[in-house]
Structures are given as C-alpha cells and as structure tokens.
Scaffold this active site. Sequence first.
Site, PDB file in Angstrom:
ATOM      1  N   LEU A  84     -20.827  33.011  49.896  1.00 43.47           N
ATOM      2  CA  LEU A  84     -19.652  32.708  50.718  1.00 43.47           C
ATOM      3  C   LEU A  84     -18.535  32.139  49.837  1.00 43.47           C
ATOM      4  O   LEU A  84     -17.418  32.662  49.831  1.00 43.47           O
ATOM      5  CB  LEU A  84     -20.040  31.709  51.819  1.00 43.47           C
ATOM      6  CG  LEU A  84     -18.934  31.274  52.780  1.00 43.47           C
ATOM      7  CD1 LEU A  84     -18.461  32.453  53.638  1.00 43.47           C
ATOM      8  CD2 LEU A  84     -19.430  30.147  53.714  1.00 43.47           C
ATOM      9  N   PRO A  93     -14.236  31.059  43.636  1.00 42.12           N
ATOM     10  CA  PRO A  93     -13.678  30.056  42.720  1.00 42.12           C
ATOM     11  C   PRO A  93     -12.482  29.318  43.321  1.00 42.12           C
ATOM     12  O   PRO A  93     -12.320  28.119  43.102  1.00 42.12           O
ATOM     13  CB  PRO A  93     -13.257  30.881  41.495  1.00 42.12           C
ATOM     14  CG  PRO A  93     -14.138  32.087  41.531  1.00 42.12           C
ATOM     15  CD  PRO A  93     -14.389  32.376  42.987  1.00 42.12           C
ATOM     16  N   GLY A 124     -13.882  26.924  48.608  1.00 43.36           N
ATOM     17  CA  GLY A 124     -15.241  26.712  49.095  1.00 43.36           C
ATOM     18  C   GLY A 124     -15.209  26.092  50.481  1.00 43.36           C
ATOM     19  O   GLY A 124     -15.766  26.628  51.439  1.00 43.36           O
ATOM     20  N   GLN A 174     -31.837   1.240  39.763  1.00 42.49           N
ATOM     21  CA  GLN A 174     -31.605  -0.201  39.589  1.00 42.49           C
ATOM     22  C   GLN A 174     -32.923  -0.979  39.591  1.00 42.49           C
ATOM     23  O   GLN A 174     -33.114  -1.887  38.779  1.00 42.49           O
ATOM     24  CB  GLN A 174     -30.667  -0.701  40.702  1.00 42.49           C
ATOM     25  CG  GLN A 174     -30.106  -2.090  40.470  1.00 42.49           C
ATOM     26  CD  GLN A 174     -29.136  -2.126  39.289  1.00 42.49           C
ATOM     27  OE1 GLN A 174     -28.590  -1.104  38.891  1.00 42.49           O
ATOM     28  NE2 GLN A 174     -28.960  -3.292  38.710  1.00 42.49           N
ATOM     29  N   GLY A 193     -34.537  -0.643  36.405  1.00 40.64           N
ATOM     30  CA  GLY A 193     -33.758  -1.211  35.296  1.00 40.64           C
ATOM     31  C   GLY A 193     -33.606  -0.194  34.172  1.00 40.64           C
ATOM     32  O   GLY A 193     -33.372   0.988  34.423  1.00 40.64           O
ATOM     33  N   GLU A 221     -23.514  23.389  50.736  1.00 37.14           N
ATOM     34  CA  GLU A 221     -23.523  23.791  52.161  1.00 37.14           C
ATOM     35  C   GLU A 221     -22.538  22.971  52.991  1.00 37.14           C
ATOM     36  O   GLU A 221     -22.839  22.578  54.129  1.00 37.14           O
ATOM     37  CB  GLU A 221     -24.949  23.801  52.707  1.00 37.14           C
ATOM     38  CG  GLU A 221     -25.754  24.828  51.919  1.00 37.14           C
ATOM     39  CD  GLU A 221     -27.000  25.350  52.574  1.00 37.14           C
ATOM     40  OE1 GLU A 221     -27.170  25.184  53.782  1.00 37.14           O
ATOM     41  OE2 GLU A 221     -27.810  25.961  51.848  1.00 37.14           O
ATOM     42  N   THR A 270     -19.282  20.151  51.803  1.00 39.45           N
ATOM     43  CA  THR A 270     -19.218  18.786  51.287  1.00 39.45           C
ATOM     44  C   THR A 270     -19.380  17.817  52.465  1.00 39.45           C
ATOM     45  O   THR A 270     -19.174  18.189  53.633  1.00 39.45           O
ATOM     46  CB  THR A 270     -17.853  18.513  50.636  1.00 39.45           C
ATOM     47  OG1 THR A 270     -16.848  18.652  51.654  1.00 39.45           O
ATOM     48  CG2 THR A 270     -17.564  19.468  49.495  1.00 39.45           C
TER      49      THR A 270
HETATM   50  N1  COS Z   1     -21.066  28.661  64.868  1.00 36.32           N
HETATM   51  C1  COS Z   1     -20.519  29.782  65.387  1.00 36.32           C
HETATM   52  N2  COS Z   1     -19.207  30.088  65.283  1.00 36.32           N
HETATM   53  C2  COS Z   1     -18.433  29.218  64.608  1.00 36.32           C
HETATM   54  C3  COS Z   1     -18.922  28.031  64.039  1.00 36.32           C
HETATM   55  C4  COS Z   1     -20.307  27.769  64.191  1.00 36.32           C
HETATM   56  N3  COS Z   1     -20.865  26.667  63.672  1.00 36.32           N
HETATM   57  N4  COS Z   1     -17.917  27.376  63.440  1.00 36.32           N
HETATM   58  C5  COS Z   1     -16.812  28.118  63.632  1.00 36.32           C
HETATM   59  N5  COS Z   1     -17.139  29.237  64.329  1.00 36.32           N
HETATM   60  C6  COS Z   1     -16.223  30.290  64.792  1.00 36.32           C
HETATM   61  C7  COS Z   1     -15.171  29.664  65.699  1.00 36.32           C
HETATM   62  O1  COS Z   1     -15.629  29.629  67.037  1.00 36.32           O
HETATM   63  C8  COS Z   1     -14.029  30.611  65.506  1.00 36.32           C
HETATM   64  O2  COS Z   1     -14.235  31.775  66.285  1.00 36.32           O
HETATM   65  P1  COS Z   1     -13.110  32.282  67.329  1.00 36.32           P
HETATM   66  O3  COS Z   1     -11.876  32.482  66.509  1.00 36.32           O
HETATM   67  O4  COS Z   1     -13.701  33.537  67.869  1.00 36.32           O
HETATM   68  O5  COS Z   1     -12.987  31.168  68.303  1.00 36.32           O
HETATM   69  C9  COS Z   1     -14.130  31.027  64.064  1.00 36.32           C
HETATM   70  O6  COS Z   1     -15.495  30.808  63.688  1.00 36.32           O
HETATM   71  C10 COS Z   1     -13.228  30.234  63.146  1.00 36.32           C
HETATM   72  O7  COS Z   1     -13.533  28.875  63.318  1.00 36.32           O
HETATM   73  P2  COS Z   1     -12.570  27.698  62.892  1.00 36.32           P
HETATM   74  O8  COS Z   1     -11.191  27.994  63.410  1.00 36.32           O
HETATM   75  O9  COS Z   1     -13.207  26.425  63.277  1.00 36.32           O
HETATM   76  O10 COS Z   1     -12.551  27.883  61.305  1.00 36.32           O
HETATM   77  P3  COS Z   1     -11.852  27.004  60.194  1.00 36.32           P
HETATM   78  O11 COS Z   1     -11.248  27.907  59.204  1.00 36.32           O
HETATM   79  O12 COS Z   1     -11.002  25.947  60.804  1.00 36.32           O
HETATM   80  O13 COS Z   1     -13.085  26.325  59.369  1.00 36.32           O
HETATM   81  C11 COS Z   1     -14.945  24.982  58.812  1.00 36.32           C
HETATM   82  C12 COS Z   1     -14.156  25.776  59.879  1.00 36.32           C
HETATM   83  C13 COS Z   1     -14.120  23.998  58.018  1.00 36.32           C
HETATM   84  C14 COS Z   1     -15.997  24.248  59.611  1.00 36.32           C
HETATM   85  C15 COS Z   1     -15.600  26.007  57.854  1.00 36.32           C
HETATM   86  O14 COS Z   1     -14.622  26.624  57.037  1.00 36.32           O
HETATM   87  C16 COS Z   1     -16.649  25.396  56.961  1.00 36.32           C
HETATM   88  O15 COS Z   1     -17.778  25.146  57.396  1.00 36.32           O
HETATM   89  N6  COS Z   1     -16.318  25.181  55.679  1.00 36.32           N
HETATM   90  C17 COS Z   1     -17.275  24.766  54.682  1.00 36.32           C
HETATM   91  C18 COS Z   1     -17.958  25.967  54.147  1.00 36.32           C
HETATM   92  C19 COS Z   1     -19.221  25.597  53.460  1.00 36.32           C
HETATM   93  O16 COS Z   1     -20.061  24.909  53.981  1.00 36.32           O
HETATM   94  N7  COS Z   1     -19.352  26.118  52.236  1.00 36.32           N
HETATM   95  C20 COS Z   1     -20.535  25.962  51.462  1.00 36.32           C
HETATM   96  C21 COS Z   1     -20.959  27.326  51.077  1.00 36.32           C
HETATM   97  S1  COS Z   1     -22.632  27.536  50.927  1.00 36.32           S
HETATM   98  S2  COS Z   1     -23.090  26.481  49.332  1.00 36.32           S
END
Ligand code: COS
Length: 380
Positions: free
Chosen positions: A126, A129, A132, A336, A339, A363, A365
């Site tokens: 997912l 660079p 994330g 700690q 030591g 997964e 931050t």
């Molecule tokens: N389950 C199902 N659907 C989800 C969901 C979930 N947990 N979270 C979001 N969605 C859906 C939303 O419902 C939305 O769908 P609709 O447009 O049909 O309503 C769509 O996905 C977009 O959601 P949202 O607008 O909330 O997306 P954002 O871009 O605001 O981002 C976060 C949401 C920040 C929560 C997301 O980008 C995220 O989890 N980022 C971190 C990524 C991550 O963990 N990376 C690590 C990679 S693996 S090491």
Amino acid sequence: MTVERILPSDEAYELLGLTREIAEGELVPRAAPYEERGEFPRDVLRTIGRAGLLGLPYPEADGGGGQPYEVYLQVLETLATSWVAIAEAVSVHTLSCFPVAAYGTERQRKSLPDMLGGDLLGAYCLSEPQGGSDAASLTTRAVRDTDEYVVTGTKAWITHGGHADFYNIFCRTGGPGAAGISCLLADATTPGLLPQPPERTMGLRSSAPAQIVLDGARVPVDRLVGEEGGGFRIAMQALDAGRLGIAACAVGLAQAALDQAAAYAKERTQFGKPIAAFQGVGFMLADMATQIAAARALMLAAARLKDAGRPYSAEAAKAKLFATDTAMKVTTDAVQVLGGSGYVSDYPVERYFREAKVLQIVEGTNQIQRLVIARSLTRD
Ligand code: COS
C-alpha cells in the site's frame, strides 16, 4: 511468566500449547542469531505453516484454521514473546491473504489453501515513498492494455519484499482519491515486479522491508481483486484486522521484556538485597505488568467485537495504539531495570527496545490510530 488465559474451546488450549512448544523449540534458539545476521527466516515460517499456524482466522473450507480472532491473536502474542519478527511475519501474511479470502473470484480463491497453508508467502503493498499515512494519495498507476494491467510505480516498506510469492498491489486505475484505487494480486514472477535490497533497519532485521519497483509490470486482468475502484475499502478493512495483529505482537514483546526484567531484578543484588526488593524497581515492574494486562484486555475486547461481526475499526485502532505505546514504554523500562546489562546484547532487552519502536509506526502510525479514533467520536 505463564499468562493466565481464558480461551473459548479445548482446541484453543491445545493450539496455544502447540504454539508454546514451537516457540520454545524453534524460535527461541534462532531469534538472536537470525536477527544478528539479518537473515530472513523462511524455513521457520514453513515450520509454522506446516503446524497449521499461518491461516488461523480463515475458514477451514478454504484451508484455514477456523479459529476466532481472539484465539489467533493469542497465538501471535505467544510467538511474539519468543521472536517478534516471526509474529509480525505471520500477522502480515494473514493480512495479505485477506483480499483474496474476502473478495477473490472463484479462480483466485483456488490459491487459498496454499496461501493459508504457508506454501505461498504474501506481501501487502500500500505505502509508497511519497505517502504512507495518506494512503488514498498513492500514485502507482495501472493502465489497462487488452487483457493485462500495466503497472508502474514504487511501493515502499514492504514486509516480505523479495521473499513473498504473491503481492497485493494497491494501485490507481481511476481518478484521484480513494475511489480511483484498485487491488491487483501479482505473482512474484511477474515480469517488471522488481524487489529492491532490504532496508537497513533499527530492529526486526531478520525481516527487513524492501521497496518494490513496478516497471511496466504486466498483471492479467483476471488478477483484479474485487471491483475496479474498490481497492481502498479492501485495504482499510485488511488494516483494521492487521492492526490487531500488531497489537498482539506488541503485547507479546512487552511480556518478554517484563519477564526478563523481573527475572533479573530477582537475581541481581545491590546493597545486600535483590534489586526487586527496592520499591523503585518493584513499582516499575508492577506498572509494566499492569500496562501489559490492560493492553491485552483491550486487544481481546476488540477481537471479540470482530468475532461477533460487529464494527471494530476504532477499537482495533485503540488496541494498536495502546499496546504498541505500552511495548515502547515497557521495553524502555526493562532496559532501565537491567541497567548497563540492558544496554548490551548479552541480554535480549536492547533488541526488544529496538523492535518496539517500529510497532508504533507500522500499519498506521499511532498518530493515524488517534485520527481513526477521533473521527469515530465525531462522525455524524
Ligand atoms: N473499512 C471500510 N471502509 C473504509 C474504512 C474502513 N476501516 N476506512 C475508510 N473506508 C472507506 C470510507 O468509507 C470511504 O468510502 P466512501 O467514499 O465510499 O464513503 C473511503 O474508504 C475513503 O475513506 P476516508 O475518506 O476516511 O479516507 P481518508 O483518505 O480520509 O483516509 C485514513 C483515511 C487516514 C484512515 C487512511 O488513509 C489510513 O488508514 N491511513 C494509514 C494507512 C496505513 O495504515 N498505512 C500503513 C500501510 S501498511 S504497513
């Protein structure tokens, strides 16, 4: 220390017993040398797969273990107590099986027994660079050319990069934002799918992530998982479950650190008595134990919601946040308590400390976990 557990079935007790046996026999002796050498433990993962521990929360009909999430997480926790890189690998592999298990076509699902049995190792691609946390901004593009997608871009921080047999590639098939993202299931043998050398990491060196360059990689259209434009939802659902796996890794790691610290504090004498008898050390151990118990309880409460088919996204975020912050705190305190001995590699606590850090990052931050929790509180 043996953790008192209330498990839902006799089978679950047997499974935990088997996990402890494997952890003590196979993981404990290998953890330090593999981490030292930065050697990926593919052989150990095969052993774990053969024992039936690589597909635990998936249905038996698909080749999985048919176990509730609460049992799977306690297996992970037990593995993490012996070697957190292995628990993380099992967690990431489990996450990587989710897209096909939940959304795969009949044909894609034919690979499930090999995936869940551990013959085929998975990766989940997912992050990139340039992004994330803002996962919906990803730029890897897949352009359709007759019966193939031509995929171009770079994926970053990919656990099992270069070792995996299959890669879930989240890429843009449509316009900007979440709605333009799809999920492709690419074989490691796909021409143009180019794993880069492993990153030089602070911890989890035996399973260091790598970038995956996609240089016009050709993925057949029948490897699209779910709908075109449905990839972001799949990615988020996979992460909800995966975050509980990371919480389990954190609880297990913290438990290992506490066990080392308590054993050392009983043995080590200063001023004529064991250092555990000093309140400054004893209270530290008490706080560590309390935080671990709270983290485990939070993780299991979220898992039980998931097992009951109830929404659990925010609860998983709380568990990941609290458990990984706890692991950082507990491993810091364990150093700690030991030591100077905690700061050198004669004892594993310096490694635990380095390993805890990444759990606050992967997964999502812990800032992203807070964002998920905050949104759940203020959503209409
Ligand atoms: N389950 C199902 N659907 C989800 C969901 C979930 N947990 N979270 C979001 N969605 C859906 C939303 O419902 C939305 O769908 P609709 O447009 O049909 O309503 C769509 O996905 C977009 O959601 P949202 O607008 O909330 O997306 P954002 O871009 O605001 O981002 C976060 C949401 C920040 C929560 C997301 O980008 C995220 O989890 N980022 C971190 C990524 C991550 O963990 N990376 C690590 C990679 S693996 S090491």
